[in-house]
Design an enzyme around this catalytic site. Structure first.
Site, short mmCIF file in Angstrom:
data_model
loop_
_atom_site.label_atom_id
_atom_site.label_comp_id
_atom_site.label_asym_id
_atom_site.label_seq_id
_atom_site.Cartn_x
_atom_site.Cartn_y
_atom_site.Cartn_z
N ARG A 1 1.02 -1.25 0.07
CA ARG A 1 0.00 -0.02 0.10
C ARG A 1 0.85 1.40 0.11
NH1 ARG A 1 -5.60 -0.92 1.43
NH2 ARG A 1 -5.87 -2.93 0.40
N ARG B 1 -3.72 6.11 0.20
CA ARG B 1 -4.32 7.26 1.05
C ARG B 1 -3.80 8.23 2.00
NH1 ARG B 1 -9.15 4.03 2.99
NH2 ARG B 1 -7.46 2.61 3.00
N ARG C 1 -7.72 11.03 -6.00
CA ARG C 1 -8.75 10.14 -5.43
C ARG C 1 -10.17 10.93 -5.15
NH1 ARG C 1 -12.21 6.75 -5.00
NH2 ARG C 1 -12.46 5.23 -2.96
N ASP D 1 -6.18 -3.46 -7.58
CA ASP D 1 -6.68 -4.17 -6.53
C ASP D 1 -7.14 -5.70 -6.67
OD1 ASP D 1 -8.03 -2.96 -3.53
OD2 ASP D 1 -9.15 -4.74 -4.23
N TYR E 1 -14.47 -12.46 0.03
CA TYR E 1 -15.37 -11.39 -0.66
C TYR E 1 -16.19 -11.94 -1.52
CZ TYR E 1 -11.55 -8.28 1.32
OH TYR E 1 -10.66 -7.64 2.40
O1 CP3 Z 1 0.13 0.37 -3.04
C1 CP3 Z 1 -0.36 -0.87 -3.20
O2 CP3 Z 1 -0.01 -1.87 -2.38
C2 CP3 Z 1 -0.78 -1.37 -4.53
C3 CP3 Z 1 -2.36 -1.26 -4.65
C4 CP3 Z 1 -3.11 -2.13 -3.84
C5 CP3 Z 1 -4.47 -1.86 -3.36
N1 CP3 Z 1 -5.29 -2.87 -2.82
C6 CP3 Z 1 -4.74 -0.41 -3.49
C7 CP3 Z 1 -6.31 -0.02 -2.73
C8 CP3 Z 1 -3.05 -3.50 -3.45
C9 CP3 Z 1 -1.69 -4.38 -3.45
C10 CP3 Z 1 -4.35 -4.09 -2.68
C11 CP3 Z 1 -4.48 -5.26 -2.32
C12 CP3 Z 1 -5.60 -5.60 -1.62
N2 CP3 Z 1 -6.80 -5.17 -1.68
C13 CP3 Z 1 -5.75 -6.71 -0.51
C14 CP3 Z 1 -4.47 -7.47 -0.18
C15 CP3 Z 1 -3.47 -6.80 0.69
C16 CP3 Z 1 -4.35 -6.52 2.26
O3 CP3 Z 1 -4.65 -5.29 2.57
O4 CP3 Z 1 -4.58 -7.20 2.96
C17 CP3 Z 1 -7.15 -6.43 -0.05
C18 CP3 Z 1 -7.78 -7.59 0.81
C19 CP3 Z 1 -7.88 -5.70 -0.95
C20 CP3 Z 1 -9.32 -5.56 -0.77
C21 CP3 Z 1 -9.49 -4.11 -0.68
N3 CP3 Z 1 -9.18 -3.14 -1.40
C22 CP3 Z 1 -9.88 -3.56 0.86
C23 CP3 Z 1 -10.47 -4.37 2.07
C24 CP3 Z 1 -10.17 -2.09 0.75
C25 CP3 Z 1 -10.85 -1.15 1.57
C26 CP3 Z 1 -10.16 -1.16 2.78
C27 CP3 Z 1 -8.76 -0.22 2.78
O5 CP3 Z 1 -7.91 -1.09 3.41
O6 CP3 Z 1 -8.81 0.96 2.23
C28 CP3 Z 1 -9.78 -1.62 -0.82
C29 CP3 Z 1 -9.47 -0.41 -1.38
C30 CP3 Z 1 -8.27 0.07 -1.81
N4 CP3 Z 1 -7.30 -0.77 -2.38
C31 CP3 Z 1 -7.32 1.24 -1.47
C32 CP3 Z 1 -6.40 1.03 -2.06
C33 CP3 Z 1 -5.17 2.42 -2.25
C34 CP3 Z 1 -8.31 2.38 -0.65
C35 CP3 Z 1 -9.26 2.96 -1.61
C36 CP3 Z 1 -9.71 4.34 -1.32
O7 CP3 Z 1 -8.90 5.29 -1.62
O8 CP3 Z 1 -10.73 4.84 -0.70
#
Ligand code: CP3
Length: 336
Positions: A22, A26, A35, A72, A147
């Site tokens: 990540r 954010r 965003r 994602d 999910y």
């Molecule tokens: O920078 C990076 O790591 C690359 C981008 C990336 C995102 N999601 C962007 C994202 C990666 C590698 C992921 C993987 C991901 N997504 C996982 C596995 C890693 C982990 O965190 O366990 C999972 C379970 C998800 C599913 C997911 N996507 C969730 C649970 C959420 C919402 C909760 C949260 O943590 O924000 C997302 C949204 C998401 N994916 C955001 C980002 C930057 C936030 C979106 C926003 O701006 O609102």
């Protein structure tokens, strides 16, 4: 070879590459700026110019050894026909799973839907220094199924009744989704990614008796696919505690990413045959500098002389101060 792939494939302990899960997200004001103008998260992931730009944002700010493509894990269920919504403070919500619809998916249409992700990888590779890695990723089958079937009851538990009721569908999905995930990996590699990370973020929620079938077996199939393609692969079976050892023996990935519950000294002793990554609790970054540095040094010292990639034990939290992250990166890069 990049610093990252040299560490993973050649097991070279002479330097410690660094990147963060990540790292594009954010906690960066420049991400929040994009965003705020792009309310639909899926659409943002499918905008190859913007997703490439977001991928490069942390690379411009920090001395990192790898970029991870901004996308994602839920882009896969989305491309297999489920609607995906990201609701503030609730997390991702998917439309009801339908086995017939799932089984009607064709690889060609799947690839077509994900084309913008591959375009973003191409664009990013062009603009990224050739010494830096570009990491692609997928969610492991079980974590996607959590999910897809809406299996979570609350933040850290699953609905066992729902799991039991869905068991026969889950078995079918576990088998079939591996093929689509391998297609997605292959396409990302062809577009220019040089490393793969498999996120099994909810592996810790699997009932013990299902660990082999729900976690080890599907991860192994994907790892074997990556090895056949000679692409370095990192596994992250978050939350399985000492089963990391059993996972490592059975799945045998090129690199294992530790979560924050794994004691680094235990890992150094017990997972000594594997290139290791990460581990530091992302919440540590909210502490004072001396507390952070002590924690960072604990990992650096534990893995001295061992192939190790610096990272966290889960993703960077949105409240993280980028200046604190800068100090942490300097600490890692200056460590002798
Ligand atoms: O920078 C990076 O790591 C690359 C981008 C990336 C995102 N999601 C962007 C994202 C990666 C590698 C992921 C993987 C991901 N997504 C996982 C596995 C890693 C982990 O965190 O366990 C999972 C379970 C998800 C599913 C997911 N996507 C969730 C649970 C959420 C919402 C909760 C949260 O943590 O924000 C997302 C949204 C998401 N994916 C955001 C980002 C930057 C936030 C979106 C926003 O701006 O609102």
């Amino acid at each position: 070879m990049t610093k990252l792939t040299n560490c993973i494939l050649n097991k070279d302990p002479s330097c410690v590459p660094v990147w963060f899960m990540r790292q594009a997200g954010r906690y960066l004001p420049e991400f929040r700026n994009i965003r705020s103008k792009n309310k639909n998260f899926i659409k943002l992931c499918l905008n190859s110019n913007l997703s490439s730009k977001i991928t490069l944002q942390p690379m411009e700010r920090f001395r990192l050894d790898a970029a991870i493509i901004f996308s994602d894990i839920l882009m896969v269920p989305y491309s297999l026909g489920q609607k995906v919504k990201f609701e503030k403070n609730i997390g991702p919500k998917l439309s009801l799973f339908n086995l017939k619809n799932f089984q009607s998916n064709k690889k060609k249409d799947f690839t077509g839907k994900l084309r913008p992700v591959y375009e973003a990888i191409k664009k990013t590779r062009k603009n990224l220094n050739k010494e830096k890695s570009l990491i692609s990723f997928i969610g492991a089958p079980w974590t996607l199924i959590v999910y897809m079937f809406g299996l979570k009851k609350d933040k850290n538990t699953i609905d066992i009744n729902k799991l039991k009721k869905s068991e026969s569908d889950i078995k079918i999905v576990l088998e079939k989704i591996v093929d689509f995930l391998c297609v997605h990996i292959d396409n990302q590699i062809k577009a220019g990614a040089d490393t793969v990370q498999i996120f099994d973020s909810w592996a810790g929620l699997i009932p013990q008796e299902n660990l082999f079938n729900y976690c080890y077996k599907p991860n192994k199939k994907i790892v074997d696919f990556c090895k056949q393609k000679k692409i370095p692969v990192i596994c992250f079976p978050k939350g399985i505690k000492k089963k990391y050892l059993e996972f490592a023996k059975i799945v045998n990935p090129d690199c294992l990413s530790l979560d924050y519950e794994i004691n680094p000294n235990w890992a150094r002793t017990n997972l000594n045959n594997y290139c290791l990554q990460g581990g530091l609790d992302p919440k540590i970054l909210f502490e004072k500098e001396d507390v952070i540095f002590r924690a960072v040094d604990k990992y650096l010292n534990a893995f001295k002389g061992h192939p190790y990639i610096f990272n966290l034990g889960h993703g960077l939290l949105p409240e993280t101060n980028p200046e604190v992250l800068q100090k942490l990166i300097d600490r890692v890069n200056n460590f002798k």
